[in-house]
Design a protein around this motif. Structure first.
Motif, PDB file in Angstrom:
ATOM      1  N   GLU A  21      64.553  27.024   3.856  1.00 20.70           N
ATOM      2  CA  GLU A  21      65.280  27.297   2.623  1.00 20.70           C
ATOM      3  C   GLU A  21      65.593  26.046   1.813  1.00 20.70           C
ATOM      4  OE1 GLU A  21      68.573  30.004   2.933  1.00 20.70           O
ATOM      5  OE2 GLU A  21      67.514  31.225   4.411  1.00 20.70           O
ATOM      6  N   ALA A  49      64.569  39.299   3.910  1.00 21.25           N
ATOM      7  CA  ALA A  49      65.542  38.199   3.829  1.00 21.25           C
ATOM      8  C   ALA A  49      66.891  38.779   3.399  1.00 21.25           C
ATOM      9  CB  ALA A  49      65.070  37.165   2.813  1.00 21.25           C
ATOM     10  N   SER A  50      67.944  38.028   3.635  1.00 16.80           N
ATOM     11  CA  SER A  50      69.273  38.504   3.246  1.00 16.80           C
ATOM     12  C   SER A  50      69.366  38.618   1.727  1.00 16.80           C
ATOM     13  CB  SER A  50      70.349  37.538   3.760  1.00 16.80           C
ATOM     14  OG  SER A  50      70.316  36.331   3.015  1.00 16.80           O
ATOM     15  N   LEU A  74      58.617  34.761  -0.261  1.00 16.62           N
ATOM     16  CA  LEU A  74      59.947  35.125   0.211  1.00 16.62           C
ATOM     17  C   LEU A  74      59.845  36.391   1.046  1.00 16.62           C
ATOM     18  CD1 LEU A  74      63.058  34.626  -0.012  1.00 16.62           C
ATOM     19  CD2 LEU A  74      63.004  36.001  -2.087  1.00 16.62           C
ATOM     20  N   ASN A  84      71.629  37.525  -0.266  1.00 22.27           N
ATOM     21  CA  ASN A  84      71.990  36.235  -0.869  1.00 22.27           C
ATOM     22  C   ASN A  84      70.771  35.346  -1.033  1.00 22.27           C
ATOM     23  OD1 ASN A  84      74.670  36.566  -1.337  1.00 22.27           O
ATOM     24  ND2 ASN A  84      75.380  35.422   0.456  1.00 22.27           N
ATOM     25  N   THR A  85      69.940  35.268  -0.012  1.00 21.32           N
ATOM     26  CA  THR A  85      68.739  34.434  -0.056  1.00 21.32           C
ATOM     27  C   THR A  85      67.783  34.943  -1.124  1.00 21.32           C
ATOM     28  OG1 THR A  85      68.968  33.928   2.296  1.00 21.32           O
ATOM     29  CG2 THR A  85      66.808  33.542   1.309  1.00 21.32           C
ATOM     30  N   LYS A  86      67.574  36.252  -1.161  1.00 22.18           N
ATOM     31  CA  LYS A  86      66.697  36.830  -2.181  1.00 22.18           C
ATOM     32  C   LYS A  86      67.186  36.489  -3.580  1.00 22.18           C
ATOM     33  CE  LYS A  86      64.833  40.892   0.138  1.00 22.18           C
ATOM     34  NZ  LYS A  86      64.824  42.360   0.143  1.00 22.18           N
ATOM     35  N   GLN A 132      69.217  34.119  -4.589  1.00 30.17           N
ATOM     36  CA  GLN A 132      69.149  32.681  -4.859  1.00 30.17           C
ATOM     37  C   GLN A 132      67.733  32.260  -5.255  1.00 30.17           C
ATOM     38  OE1 GLN A 132      69.744  30.218  -1.388  1.00 30.17           O
ATOM     39  NE2 GLN A 132      70.479  28.510  -2.627  1.00 30.17           N
ATOM     40  N   PHE A 133      66.742  32.663  -4.477  1.00 32.01           N
ATOM     41  CA  PHE A 133      65.374  32.236  -4.746  1.00 32.01           C
ATOM     42  C   PHE A 133      64.774  32.939  -5.964  1.00 32.01           C
ATOM     43  CE2 PHE A 133      65.690  30.327  -0.598  1.00 32.01           C
ATOM     44  CZ  PHE A 133      65.016  29.143  -0.806  1.00 32.01           C
ATOM     45  N   THR A 148      61.798  32.342   6.734  1.00 31.20           N
ATOM     46  CA  THR A 148      62.077  33.424   5.793  1.00 31.20           C
ATOM     47  C   THR A 148      61.474  33.117   4.439  1.00 31.20           C
ATOM     48  OG1 THR A 148      64.152  33.819   6.939  1.00 31.20           O
ATOM     49  CG2 THR A 148      63.952  34.774   4.760  1.00 31.20           C
ATOM     50  N   VAL A 149      61.322  31.839   4.139  1.00 31.36           N
ATOM     51  CA  VAL A 149      60.803  31.443   2.836  1.00 31.36           C
ATOM     52  C   VAL A 149      59.853  30.265   3.001  1.00 31.36           C
ATOM     53  CG1 VAL A 149      62.750  29.907   2.316  1.00 31.36           C
ATOM     54  CG2 VAL A 149      61.464  30.919   0.448  1.00 31.36           C
TER      55      VAL A 149
END
Length: 99
Positions: free
Chosen positions: A24, A45-46, A41, A48-50, A52-53, A82-83
């Motif tokens: 990340e 993924a969570s 991605l 939040n992660t989705k 954000q990216f 995850t990314v």
């Protein structure tokens, strides 16, 4: 061979040639510095992660693929991730064509 398998093979090839980065923080820095040509991605993924990216990539006009899960990405590159991002334009264009 279907496009999913071809895409995973391409990610593995990019990893072995040093044109794929993962993790990340590293990918986020590559997006900010515009080194990332395409971001991969994980679909699982969570949230939040989705968010954000997806927001960062939209802001910097970097394409994102969200059609692989965490296991597929991990199997393709040989690391649990995850990314990931491809930093080479040729690999990135090839991956986009397979979408």
């Amino acid at each position: 061979m279907d496009n999913v398998q071809k895409s995973m093979n391409l990610m593995g090839l990019a990893q072995r040639s040093g044109n794929l980065i993962s993790g990340e923080a590293i990918v986020l820095n590559a997006v900010r510095s515009r080194q990332a040509k395409i971001v991969i991605l994980a679909s699982d993924a969570s949230e939040n992660t989705k968010k954000q990216f997806l927001n960062k990539c939209e802001h910097y006009s970097i394409p994102v693929r969200v059609d692989f899960d965490r296991n597929e990405i991990s199997n393709a590159i040989g690391k649990i991730r995850t990314v990931a991002a491809i930093t080479d334009g040729g690999f990135a264009r090839s991956l986009q064509k397979l979408q």
